[in-house]
Design an enzyme around this catalytic site. Sequence first.
Site, PDB file in Angstrom:
ATOM      1  N   GLU A 101       0.819  -1.216   0.000  1.00 48.19           N
ATOM      2  CA  GLU A 101       0.000   0.000   0.000  1.00 48.19           C
ATOM      3  C   GLU A 101       0.856   1.271   0.000  1.00 48.19           C
ATOM      4  O   GLU A 101       1.835   1.372   0.739  1.00 48.19           O
ATOM      5  CB  GLU A 101      -0.891  -0.011   1.245  1.00 48.19           C
ATOM      6  CG  GLU A 101      -1.821   1.187   1.374  1.00 48.19           C
ATOM      7  CD  GLU A 101      -2.559   1.220   2.707  1.00 48.19           C
ATOM      8  OE1 GLU A 101      -3.569   1.930   2.795  1.00 48.19           O
ATOM      9  OE2 GLU A 101      -2.124   0.529   3.653  1.00 48.19           O
ATOM     10  N   LYS A 131     -10.424   2.749  -1.467  1.00 49.97           N
ATOM     11  CA  LYS A 131     -10.523   2.124  -0.151  1.00 49.97           C
ATOM     12  C   LYS A 131     -11.817   2.523   0.550  1.00 49.97           C
ATOM     13  O   LYS A 131     -12.133   3.708   0.697  1.00 49.97           O
ATOM     14  CB  LYS A 131      -9.319   2.538   0.687  1.00 49.97           C
ATOM     15  CG  LYS A 131      -9.188   1.858   2.041  1.00 49.97           C
ATOM     16  CD  LYS A 131      -7.846   2.259   2.661  1.00 49.97           C
ATOM     17  CE  LYS A 131      -7.595   1.586   3.986  1.00 49.97           C
ATOM     18  NZ  LYS A 131      -6.243   1.925   4.506  1.00 49.97           N
ATOM     19  N   CYS A 142      -5.732  -2.636   2.911  1.00 48.44           N
ATOM     20  CA  CYS A 142      -5.354  -2.549   4.318  1.00 48.44           C
ATOM     21  C   CYS A 142      -6.551  -2.694   5.272  1.00 48.44           C
ATOM     22  O   CYS A 142      -7.012  -3.798   5.475  1.00 48.44           O
ATOM     23  CB  CYS A 142      -4.569  -1.273   4.586  1.00 48.44           C
ATOM     24  SG  CYS A 142      -3.559  -1.352   6.097  1.00 48.44           S
TER      25      CYS A 142
END
Length: 296
Positions: free
Chosen positions: A45, A118, A155
């Site tokens: 990431e 995200k 994540c």
Amino acid sequence: MEGRKVTVSALQFACTDDVSTNVDKAERLVRAAHAKGANIILIQELFEGYYFCQAQREDFFSRAKPYKGHPTIQRMQKLAEELGVVIPVSFFEQANNAHYNSIAIIDADGADLGLYRKSHIPDGPGYQEKFYFNPGDTGFKVFETKFAKIGVAICWDQWFPETARCLVLQGAEILFYPTAIGSEPQDEGLDSRDHWKRVMQGHAGANVVPLVASNRIGKEVIETEHGKTQISFYGNSFIAGPTGEIVTLADDKEESVLVAEFDLDKIKSKRHSWGVFRDRRPDLYKAILTLDGSKS
């Protein structure tokens, strides 16, 4: 009968705070993964620089760039086409006055298959992402690459079983999670690495799909007006198989290029015969669409 085999890779390395140095390193490791036979290669990431979300600094917004014409994405498109590999590319996206923690999926011919933003944005000591990122508005997406249908999330998304389940319901054959996680500045005694791995192993086993997680290593120090903040990233990048077993695992210090091969046709048969998708009861899951568990 010969199955549909794919080799996946997770990269793990320490970042500097210089974009060109990091992108050069990412390219070197992509090439190393390709040399090991990898078809789909996951970079960690926000690999262009330090994990800047440790602190709230106005000047760090200058690190964001628009999706279209993004230089790192364009470079990875050329690399993907040259090597014939799939590369998800994580980056800090600016979209007019919005900002996202985003990833572009580059197919093996260099084509950009689209963008995922995200969805789950953390906010806590050392991981102050809500200061920088809007919640993603793309929804969970599956990308049909040359080698497999892949689900890619980022994540904090990896802690939510709903993310993994939604991706596999949409046809994802492999899950990919680029990551930046390490020590907790507020509690030196807290080490989440085993918890982190077990949660994702559960996603792989519950959905009967392989899973690839790529995390960074190294200590990163950020200057703030209140002094310095630092995180020691613990690596432990891994590839899990369709029963949640860890097939290959990196340590917490060394640069790594992990690879593993899977037979997607064989796993598909196992997933169908195991019955977890056959026996689902969506009519009973209304509580999951609420914050407080209410079914009304």
